[in-house]
Scaffold this motif. Sequence first.
Motif, short mmCIF file in Angstrom:
data_model
loop_
_atom_site.label_atom_id
_atom_site.label_comp_id
_atom_site.label_asym_id
_atom_site.label_seq_id
_atom_site.Cartn_x
_atom_site.Cartn_y
_atom_site.Cartn_z
N TRP A 260 7.19 0.92 4.30
CA TRP A 260 6.08 1.72 3.75
C TRP A 260 4.88 0.87 3.32
CZ3 TRP A 260 5.48 -0.22 -1.08
CH2 TRP A 260 6.60 -0.76 -1.72
N CYS B 33 1.18 -7.11 1.56
CA CYS B 33 2.03 -5.95 1.80
C CYS B 33 3.03 -6.21 2.93
CB CYS B 33 1.18 -4.72 2.12
SG CYS B 33 0.23 -4.08 0.71
N ALA C 43 1.97 6.77 4.35
CA ALA C 43 2.31 5.98 3.16
C ALA C 43 1.74 4.59 3.24
CB ALA C 43 3.83 5.93 2.99
N ASN C 44 1.83 3.96 4.44
CA ASN C 44 1.27 2.62 4.61
C ASN C 44 -0.24 2.63 4.42
OD1 ASN C 44 3.87 2.86 5.95
ND2 ASN C 44 3.57 0.75 6.60
N MET D 89 -2.09 4.78 2.70
CA MET D 89 -2.45 5.02 1.30
C MET D 89 -2.15 3.79 0.44
SD MET D 89 -3.82 7.94 1.25
CE MET D 89 -3.96 9.36 2.35
N MET D 90 -1.01 3.11 0.75
CA MET D 90 -0.66 1.90 0.00
C MET D 90 -1.72 0.82 0.18
SD MET D 90 1.58 0.45 -1.95
CE MET D 90 2.13 -1.19 -2.44
#
Length: 359
Positions: free
Chosen positions: A109, A102, A38-39, A41-42
């Motif tokens: 995430w 982020c 998830a990280n 892709m984020m």
Amino acid sequence: MQEIASSRRGITIYLLVWLFLGIALGGVIALANDAPAANAMMFAIPLNLLYAFAAGYSSYYLCRAYPLGGSRPAATALVLTVAAVVSGFLWLAVGRAWNGACLMLGVSWAGIAFSPQLSALIVGLGILLYGFAAAVHYLVIEFVRAKGAEQRELESLLMAQEAELRMLRTQIDPHFLFNSLNSISALTSQDPKAARRMTLELASFFRQSLGMEAHKKVTLGEEMRLIRHFLAIEQVRFGARLQVEEQVEDQAAACLVPPMIIQPLVENAVKHGICNMPDGGTIRVTARRAGSMLHIRVDNPVDADMASIRSEGHGIGLSNVRQRLSGAYKHEASIHWGRIDNSFGVDIAMPAHTGEEGE
């Protein structure tokens, strides 16, 4: 970029490709940095979509400024290489800024650990993706240019074809007009009523023929009305020597044909058939629709003593019709003629189009 973004389909395909590349980059980061998917892709997907527009527009304008086949290929290669390297490092800087934002969110995430290997990966991939974007734009630009040249050539051919068709449509035998005027002059003293009737028919013929010139196609029924005016004029000249039989089906009469496509055939039938026969004869015009094709036939009697009825004038009329059919329908239409015993016939076959069918 403007060519790609000009259509919804083009921009959708472009973004889907970059989205797929972003997902692939996220997968590589997750595996290489041992980061949660998830990280990764984020981080990767928004960064890649941003680079899609930045690198896309930058490479587009450079491709326009330095077209392929230019006089300075080395300069083109150097400029694109420098732009790709600069874009790669800028992408790295934007990536670090995005990752810092982020991390500031403080959630599990978002955010990844930056390593020297990841920095090198982003710079190298940025250079490759910039080159990919430039290659795509060169292909699109050349495709649009080739398509434009093809379109201009097609327009030129259509204009030349239209000019040829207009020229062919204006080749009405001047002998018909001269003979009609001479007949009117002779009838003025002998039969004023017949002269007046012939004058009115001649005016109606040319009024309708001029009105038809403004249209690419007219119905066969309209064409037959013009032919009736023509034959009415000739019947004043030839009297009982000229008889006419017309068999045109209703379905055929509704079909569209090039204006004055049958008139030269009927004129030939009078000029090379009835005119050479002391007793005259009957001209027959038949038309029927068979499925998707329209069939038209013109028959006239010929002198049995004539060795050949293919005179120069006859050949010009038939050649005129053949060229116009070819220009309007290409290989879909045909014309055939021949003599059987004491009769000469011309057969035309063309696509049966009607106004209701959008033709």
